[in-house]
Write an enzyme that holds these catalytic residues in place. Sequence first.
Site, PDB file in Angstrom:
ATOM      1  N   TYR A  49      12.563  -7.414 -14.644  1.00  0.00           N
ATOM      2  CA  TYR A  49      11.410  -8.381 -15.162  1.00  0.00           C
ATOM      3  C   TYR A  49      12.158  -9.841 -14.814  1.00  0.00           C
ATOM      4  O   TYR A  49      11.123 -10.685 -14.820  1.00  0.00           O
ATOM      5  CB  TYR A  49      11.072  -8.115 -16.321  1.00  0.00           C
ATOM      6  CG  TYR A  49       9.764  -8.534 -16.872  1.00  0.00           C
ATOM      7  CD1 TYR A  49       8.528  -8.168 -16.157  1.00  0.00           C
ATOM      8  CD2 TYR A  49       9.611  -9.273 -17.842  1.00  0.00           C
ATOM      9  CE1 TYR A  49       7.441  -8.451 -16.428  1.00  0.00           C
ATOM     10  CE2 TYR A  49       8.345  -9.957 -18.391  1.00  0.00           C
ATOM     11  CZ  TYR A  49       7.350  -9.664 -17.710  1.00  0.00           C
ATOM     12  OH  TYR A  49       5.914 -10.177 -17.947  1.00  0.00           O
TER      13      TYR A  49
ATOM     14  N   LYS B 264       8.275 -15.548 -20.087  1.00  0.00           N
ATOM     15  CA  LYS B 264       7.603 -15.163 -21.471  1.00  0.00           C
ATOM     16  C   LYS B 264       8.380 -15.679 -22.586  1.00  0.00           C
ATOM     17  O   LYS B 264       7.846 -16.061 -23.578  1.00  0.00           O
ATOM     18  CB  LYS B 264       7.379 -13.697 -21.260  1.00  0.00           C
ATOM     19  CG  LYS B 264       6.614 -13.079 -20.177  1.00  0.00           C
ATOM     20  CD  LYS B 264       5.381 -13.382 -20.293  1.00  0.00           C
ATOM     21  CE  LYS B 264       4.197 -12.837 -19.544  1.00  0.00           C
ATOM     22  NZ  LYS B 264       2.985 -13.494 -19.444  1.00  0.00           N
TER      23      LYS B 264
END
Length: 257
Positions: A158, A165
Amino acid sequence: MSGLMVGKNIVIMGVANERSIAWGIAKSLHEAGANLIFTYRKERSLQKLTDLLQKEGVQALDCVPCDVAEDASIEAAFARIQEKAGVIHGLVHSIAFADKEGLQGEFMNTSRASYHQAQDSSAYSLVAVAKEAKKLMTEGGSIVTQSYLGAERVVKNYNMMGVAKAALEASVRYLAEDLGKYNIRVNAVSAGAIRTLSAKGVSGFNDIMGTIEEKAPLRRNVDQSEVGDATLFLLSHLSRGITGEVLHVDAGYHILG
Ligand code: NDP
């Protein structure tokens, strides 16, 4: 839930197709009686959106082009929304972008350009749209964005999106402080893994879904309708005491060590 959002004008950003989390949110909001305004970037997304609206019998107030990487595009979009709706009561930010090469291998190898692009499209975009939305939220409002566990923990592959995020969740808190005095709330949903167009770009996504099914307290993955209903809650007066929060809708997976 029907009637909960009657008379509320809600802007939804980020429907690319029927699998989009934003489309799950749109369906929950429609069932609750909200008036919906959509923004899209690609013409292909507009086409999909138009087909979906027709198929589901949803009458949108408007579908407006908006590229969140461009300030002028955001300003033009919200000027058009103001013309059409006057006041808005809610905004759904369901947008992220990262180039595929950055979503595999070691985070250390992220290029400066990829890092900037992920931050700009996925985190700064919330700040930029919140500023424009505030001008139309003259009766108070609620802004909800979509985050992921990779903000809090290292999730394999990720990488820079996890860092984006993390910035997104911190932005939620700073925006909540700025906008609270105008009775505008800002929250995030941290959704579990859901098969969407964007998710295809994350290497090993199937493994992530398999692990969740095996280990999450609810022993399953979540779907768009569950994220849609939680987002509806955060947009509605039922959550009027909540701001600056990150609500996990992930079958409980985040509580595991
Ligand atoms: P989708 O691909 O369906 O949606 C992503 C949306 O982002 C698309 O509508 C795309 O528009 C839009 N977008 C990207 N860049 C821009 C830009 N510069 N300007 C305007 N729009 C842009 O995937 P999801 O529904 O999965 O993603 C929605 C959100 O949910 C994202 O923030 C994602 O990180 C988050 N999320 C997803 C999870 C998952 O497992 N799927 C889990 C947790 C969070 P277009 O195609 O027109 O460019």
